[in-house]
Scaffold this motif. Structure first.
Motif, mmCIF file in Angstrom:
data_model
loop_
_atom_site.group_PDB
_atom_site.id
_atom_site.type_symbol
_atom_site.label_atom_id
_atom_site.label_comp_id
_atom_site.label_asym_id
_atom_site.label_seq_id
_atom_site.Cartn_x
_atom_site.Cartn_y
_atom_site.Cartn_z
ATOM 1 N N ASN A 1 17.389 23.643 39.568
ATOM 2 C CA ASN A 1 18.554 24.408 39.115
ATOM 3 C C ASN A 1 18.577 25.800 39.735
ATOM 4 N N LEU A 2 17.429 26.434 39.857
ATOM 5 C CA LEU A 2 17.394 27.758 40.471
ATOM 6 C C LEU A 2 17.842 27.695 41.928
ATOM 7 N N ALA A 3 17.438 26.645 42.647
ATOM 8 C CA ALA A 3 17.895 26.470 44.026
ATOM 9 C C ALA A 3 19.410 26.260 44.067
ATOM 10 N N LEU A 4 19.924 25.532 43.094
ATOM 11 C CA LEU A 4 21.370 25.313 43.001
ATOM 12 C C LEU A 4 22.099 26.631 42.729
ATOM 13 N N LYS B 1 25.512 30.958 44.727
ATOM 14 C CA LYS B 1 25.711 32.406 44.876
ATOM 15 C C LYS B 1 25.998 32.735 46.335
ATOM 16 N N GLN B 2 25.281 32.079 47.223
ATOM 17 C CA GLN B 2 25.478 32.296 48.656
ATOM 18 C C GLN B 2 26.873 31.843 49.086
ATOM 19 N N GLN B 3 27.295 30.650 48.586
ATOM 20 C CA GLN B 3 28.598 30.131 48.978
ATOM 21 C C GLN B 3 28.996 28.980 48.065
ATOM 22 N N PRO B 4 30.128 29.100 47.347
ATOM 23 C CA PRO B 4 30.646 27.950 46.608
ATOM 24 C C PRO B 4 30.903 26.806 47.598
ATOM 25 N N ASP B 5 30.805 25.579 47.106
ATOM 26 C CA ASP B 5 30.896 24.456 48.039
ATOM 27 C C ASP B 5 31.248 23.193 47.268
ATOM 28 N N SER B 6 31.513 22.128 48.016
ATOM 29 C CA SER B 6 31.735 20.816 47.418
ATOM 30 C C SER B 6 30.382 20.219 47.019
ATOM 31 N N LEU B 7 30.438 19.178 46.223
ATOM 32 C CA LEU B 7 29.209 18.504 45.805
ATOM 33 C C LEU B 7 28.431 17.997 47.017
ATOM 34 N N ARG C 1 23.126 20.951 51.871
ATOM 35 C CA ARG C 1 22.428 22.225 52.056
ATOM 36 C C ARG C 1 21.069 22.231 51.365
ATOM 37 N N LEU C 2 20.993 21.597 50.196
ATOM 38 C CA LEU C 2 19.747 21.573 49.432
ATOM 39 C C LEU C 2 18.856 20.390 49.803
ATOM 40 N N GLN C 3 19.366 19.496 50.643
ATOM 41 C CA GLN C 3 18.648 18.285 51.038
ATOM 42 C C GLN C 3 18.228 17.478 49.810
ATOM 43 N N ARG C 4 19.230 17.272 48.927
ATOM 44 C CA ARG C 4 18.997 16.508 47.697
ATOM 45 C C ARG C 4 20.003 15.366 47.611
ATOM 46 N N ASP C 5 19.679 14.383 46.814
ATOM 47 C CA ASP C 5 20.561 13.251 46.584
ATOM 48 C C ASP C 5 21.831 13.723 45.873
ATOM 49 N N PRO C 6 23.024 13.358 46.371
ATOM 50 C CA PRO C 6 24.270 13.805 45.737
ATOM 51 C C PRO C 6 24.397 13.403 44.266
ATOM 52 N N ASP C 7 23.902 12.226 43.886
ATOM 53 C CA ASP C 7 23.986 11.815 42.478
ATOM 54 C C ASP C 7 23.149 12.722 41.578
ATOM 55 N N THR C 8 21.990 13.134 42.064
ATOM 56 C CA THR C 8 21.140 14.039 41.294
ATOM 57 C C THR C 8 21.786 15.419 41.192
ATOM 58 N N VAL C 9 22.366 15.878 42.286
ATOM 59 C CA VAL C 9 23.051 17.172 42.264
ATOM 60 C C VAL C 9 24.245 17.104 41.303
ATOM 61 N N ARG C 10 24.974 15.984 41.319
ATOM 62 C CA ARG C 10 26.122 15.832 40.402
ATOM 63 C C ARG C 10 25.652 15.938 38.949
ATOM 64 N N HIS C 11 24.538 15.301 38.627
ATOM 65 C CA HIS C 11 23.998 15.379 37.265
ATOM 66 C C HIS C 11 23.711 16.831 36.881
ATOM 67 N N GLN D 1 31.578 26.457 41.797
ATOM 68 C CA GLN D 1 31.217 27.872 41.919
ATOM 69 C C GLN D 1 30.637 28.380 40.612
ATOM 70 N N LEU D 2 29.903 29.470 40.696
ATOM 71 C CA LEU D 2 29.344 30.114 39.515
ATOM 72 C C LEU D 2 30.464 30.755 38.713
ATOM 73 N N THR D 3 30.303 30.829 37.402
ATOM 74 C CA THR D 3 31.325 31.434 36.546
ATOM 75 C C THR D 3 31.144 32.935 36.366
ATOM 76 N N ALA D 4 30.049 33.479 36.835
ATOM 77 C CA ALA D 4 29.789 34.922 36.730
ATOM 78 C C ALA D 4 29.123 35.387 38.018
ATOM 79 N N GLN D 5 29.261 36.675 38.287
ATOM 80 C CA GLN D 5 28.596 37.235 39.461
ATOM 81 C C GLN D 5 27.130 37.542 39.176
ATOM 82 N N LYS D 6 26.817 37.716 37.897
ATOM 83 C CA LYS D 6 25.452 38.077 37.514
ATOM 84 C C LYS D 6 25.049 37.281 36.279
#
Length: 115
Positions: A53-56, A61-67, A73-83, A102-107
Protein backbone atom coordinates in the motif's frame (compact mmCIF):
# COMPACT_ATOMS: atom_id res chain seq x y z
CA UNK A 1 -3.95 21.81 0.55
CA UNK A 2 -6.29 19.08 1.73
CA UNK A 3 -4.91 16.92 4.52
CA UNK A 4 -6.30 13.58 5.67
CA UNK A 5 -5.33 12.32 9.11
CA UNK A 6 -5.20 8.54 9.48
CA UNK A 7 -5.37 7.69 13.15
CA UNK A 8 -6.41 5.39 15.92
CA UNK A 9 -9.28 6.48 18.10
CA UNK A 10 -12.26 5.41 20.10
CA UNK A 11 -15.87 5.50 18.98
CA UNK A 12 -16.43 8.37 21.45
CA UNK A 13 -13.63 10.40 19.83
CA UNK A 14 -15.08 9.71 16.39
CA UNK A 15 -18.53 10.85 17.53
CA UNK A 16 -17.12 14.04 19.08
CA UNK A 17 -15.41 14.93 15.83
CA UNK A 18 -18.73 14.45 14.04
CA UNK A 19 -20.47 16.73 16.55
CA UNK A 20 -17.81 19.40 16.00
CA UNK A 21 -18.40 19.30 12.25
CA UNK A 22 -22.17 19.45 12.80
CA UNK A 23 -21.73 22.56 14.97
CA UNK A 24 -19.74 24.24 12.21
CA UNK A 25 -22.49 23.41 9.72
CA UNK A 26 -25.20 24.67 12.10
CA UNK A 27 -23.31 27.95 12.52
CA UNK A 28 -22.79 28.15 8.74
CA UNK A 29 -19.04 28.34 9.27
CA UNK A 30 -16.56 26.98 6.72
CA UNK A 31 -15.48 23.40 7.17
CA UNK A 32 -11.76 22.73 7.59
CA UNK A 33 -9.82 21.44 4.58
CA UNK A 34 -9.06 18.26 6.41
CA UNK A 35 -10.62 14.91 7.00
CA UNK A 36 -9.81 11.90 9.12
CA UNK A 37 -9.99 8.15 8.95
CA UNK A 38 -10.13 6.46 12.34
CA UNK A 39 -9.27 2.91 13.30
CA UNK A 40 -10.32 1.67 16.71
CA UNK A 41 -7.78 -1.17 16.61
CA UNK A 42 -4.13 -0.26 15.84
CA UNK A 43 -3.72 -3.61 14.07
CA UNK A 44 -6.26 -2.52 11.45
CA UNK A 45 -4.19 0.62 10.88
CA UNK A 46 -1.06 -1.49 10.38
CA UNK A 47 -2.79 -3.44 7.60
CA UNK A 48 -3.27 -0.15 5.75
CA UNK A 49 0.43 0.64 6.16
CA UNK A 50 1.82 -2.54 4.65
CA UNK A 51 4.60 -2.17 2.08
CA UNK A 52 2.40 -2.78 -0.99
CA UNK A 53 0.00 0.00 0.00
CA UNK A 54 2.82 2.42 0.75
CA UNK A 55 4.28 1.76 -2.71
CA UNK A 56 0.83 2.40 -4.17
CA UNK A 57 0.56 5.72 -2.24
CA UNK A 58 3.95 6.81 -3.59
CA UNK A 59 3.08 5.85 -7.16
CA UNK A 60 -0.19 7.78 -7.02
CA UNK A 61 1.48 10.81 -5.42
CA UNK A 62 4.00 10.82 -8.26
CA UNK A 63 1.29 10.49 -10.92
CA UNK A 64 -2.38 9.46 -10.95
CA UNK A 65 -2.86 6.63 -13.41
CA UNK A 66 -5.10 3.84 -14.66
CA UNK A 67 -5.18 0.49 -12.89
CA UNK A 68 -3.10 -1.15 -15.61
CA UNK A 69 -0.64 1.75 -15.59
CA UNK A 70 -0.15 1.52 -11.84
CA UNK A 71 0.21 -2.27 -11.96
CA UNK A 72 2.87 -1.96 -14.67
CA UNK A 73 4.77 0.77 -12.80
CA UNK A 74 4.73 -1.27 -9.59
CA UNK A 75 5.37 -4.57 -11.40
CA UNK A 76 2.39 -6.14 -9.63
CA UNK A 77 -0.53 -8.27 -10.75
CA UNK A 78 -3.44 -6.02 -11.87
CA UNK A 79 -6.00 -8.08 -9.91
CA UNK A 80 -4.01 -7.62 -6.70
CA UNK A 81 -3.62 -3.90 -7.36
CA UNK A 82 -7.39 -3.67 -8.02
CA UNK A 83 -8.07 -5.29 -4.64
CA UNK A 84 -5.80 -2.78 -2.89
CA UNK A 85 -7.28 0.17 -4.81
CA UNK A 86 -10.84 -0.95 -3.99
CA UNK A 87 -9.97 -1.10 -0.28
CA UNK A 88 -8.31 2.34 -0.36
CA UNK A 89 -11.31 3.74 -2.23
CA UNK A 90 -13.66 2.28 0.40
CA UNK A 91 -11.64 4.13 3.05
CA UNK A 92 -11.71 7.37 1.05
CA UNK A 93 -7.96 7.47 0.46
CA UNK A 94 -8.18 7.21 -3.33
CA UNK A 95 -10.83 8.13 -5.84
CA UNK A 96 -11.50 6.64 -9.25
CA UNK A 97 -12.85 8.90 -11.98
CA UNK A 98 -12.97 8.09 -15.68
CA UNK A 99 -10.55 5.20 -15.19
CA UNK A 100 -7.95 7.30 -13.39
CA UNK A 101 -7.00 6.52 -9.81
CA UNK A 102 -5.77 9.39 -7.66
CA UNK A 103 -5.22 10.28 -4.02
CA UNK A 104 -8.02 12.22 -2.32
CA UNK A 105 -5.63 14.51 -0.42
CA UNK A 106 -2.27 16.10 -1.08
CA UNK A 107 -1.04 15.17 2.39
CA UNK A 108 -1.71 12.24 4.69
CA UNK A 109 -0.84 12.56 8.35
CA UNK A 110 -0.50 9.52 10.62
CA UNK A 111 -1.42 9.57 14.32
CA UNK A 112 -1.50 6.45 16.45
CA UNK A 113 -1.94 5.64 20.12
CA UNK A 114 -0.77 2.08 20.51
CA UNK A 115 -1.79 1.60 24.12
Amino acid sequence: MKTTTIKTGSVAEFMEEGRMIARLIDQQLPLPELSSISFEDPEDLLVLLRADNLALFRALKQQPDSLSGIAARLQRDPDTVRHDVDELARLGIVSIAQGTIQLTAQKFKLEADLI
